[in-house]
Scaffold this motif. Structure first.
Motif, mmCIF file in Angstrom:
data_model
loop_
_atom_site.group_PDB
_atom_site.id
_atom_site.type_symbol
_atom_site.label_atom_id
_atom_site.label_comp_id
_atom_site.label_asym_id
_atom_site.label_seq_id
_atom_site.Cartn_x
_atom_site.Cartn_y
_atom_site.Cartn_z
ATOM 1 N N ASP A 132 6.616 9.301 2.138
ATOM 2 C CA ASP A 132 7.407 10.493 1.995
ATOM 3 C C ASP A 132 9.000 10.529 1.619
ATOM 4 N N GLY A 133 9.386 9.004 1.919
ATOM 5 C CA GLY A 133 10.986 8.897 1.533
ATOM 6 C C GLY A 133 11.174 8.806 0.123
ATOM 7 N N GLU A 134 12.673 8.787 -0.235
ATOM 8 C CA GLU A 134 13.021 8.553 -1.409
ATOM 9 C C GLU A 134 12.897 7.333 -2.135
ATOM 10 N N ASP A 145 11.649 -2.484 6.787
ATOM 11 C CA ASP A 145 11.209 -1.810 8.050
ATOM 12 C C ASP A 145 11.144 -0.268 8.007
ATOM 13 N N ASP A 146 11.466 -0.006 6.618
ATOM 14 C CA ASP A 146 11.193 1.648 6.620
ATOM 15 C C ASP A 146 9.945 1.964 6.763
ATOM 16 N N ASP A 147 9.764 3.089 7.532
ATOM 17 C CA ASP A 147 8.170 3.488 7.908
ATOM 18 C C ASP A 147 8.197 4.991 7.365
ATOM 19 N N ASP A 173 0.710 -1.309 -0.015
ATOM 20 C CA ASP A 173 0.081 0.062 0.014
ATOM 21 C C ASP A 173 0.963 1.109 0.056
ATOM 22 N N ASP A 174 2.080 1.140 0.162
ATOM 23 C CA ASP A 174 2.786 2.249 0.130
ATOM 24 C C ASP A 174 3.124 2.729 -1.242
ATOM 25 N N PRO A 175 2.914 3.960 -1.494
ATOM 26 C CA PRO A 175 3.030 4.638 -2.752
ATOM 27 C C PRO A 175 4.350 4.418 -3.402
ATOM 28 N N ARG A 176 5.418 4.555 -2.509
ATOM 29 C CA ARG A 176 6.613 4.444 -3.208
ATOM 30 C C ARG A 176 6.708 2.892 -3.547
#
Length: 240
Positions: A51-53, A45-47, A10-13
């Protein structure tokens, strides 16, 4: 395709990463060997909450193939696209440089979006094999080069502070912190996810001018104890 856990779908990245990978494969079918995510997102495990790269690696069969390397925002997600010939990247994975603590994670931790030949496993194995063969002197030599970079940045930061060039002094102090963190990584054979991770894990994130100077001094003593001081003669310089 080695898709991430369902919680990350579900993460847009991830959605942007998959779209870029699919487009690269369609447009450069004859060139693309593998596509992978690297960086914090690859660890699973990145939360960053979208918003991140997104760090994307495209490995090609030959130099000059595939899309150009680029950095762009796609649907609000920053994408840093690295494009490299597979053989060139394997050669990089076999070299221990003064930036090794900041680059090793790209060789070791990836999530495949396209890798039909298992090239990413080979990349990881090549790098880990090189580390297993590395002599202590190789890491000490790389650490010494990183130390020179940190010492120069620290000295420049101190001068700028004396001249009340506060903003520039802070920038140079940041460089000195990162270089000192890199020295620590080389001396302890520890690599980091990114520069922020490096300064956090070494306790240098909030270090002031005096504290960074003290760390660099201790590192100089350790480098001397490992067989070669950071100060030398003209002959030492010319002999390498």
């Amino acid at each position: 395709m080695d898709v991430p856990d369902e919680a990350y779908r579900d993460d847009p990245r991830w959605r942007v990463a998959e779209r870029v990978a699919d487009a690269a494969r369609r447009r450069f079918t004859a060139d693309v060997l593998a596509v992978a995510v690297h960086g914090p997102l690859a660890h699973g495990d990145d939360d960053g909450g979208g918003d991140g790269e997104v760090g994307l690696l495209v490995a090609t069969y030959r130099s000059g193939g595939g899309p150009p390397a680029a950095t762009r925002r796609v649907d609000g997600v920053l994408v840093d696209l690295t494009v490299t010939a597979a053989d060139d990247y394997l050669r990089q994975a076999r070299v221990i440089t003064s930036l090794w603590p900041l680059t090793a994670d790209r060789f070791v931790t990836t999530r495949a979006l396209h890798d039909p030949t298992g090239w990413l496993r080979r990349l990881r194995d090549e790098h880990l094999g090189r580390l297993a063969r590395a002599r202590p002197a190789e890491f000490s030599t790389a650490a010494r080069r990183a130390w020179y970079r940190g010492s120069a940045a620290h000295a420049r930061a101190a001068r700028l502070a004396e001249w009340y060039e506060t903003d520039q002094a802070l920038l140079m102090l940041g460089e000195a912190r990162l270089a000192a963190a890199t020295v620590h990584g080389l001396l302890s054979r520890t690599y980091f996810r990114d520069p922020g991770d490096a300064v956090r894990r070494t306790g240098l994130a909030g270090a002031d001018m005096t504290e960074v100077g003290a760390v660099l001094t201790r590192q100089a003593e350790e480098l001397a104890a490992r067989g070669r001081p950071v100060d030398g003669t003209v002959d030492d310089l010319l002999d390498g």
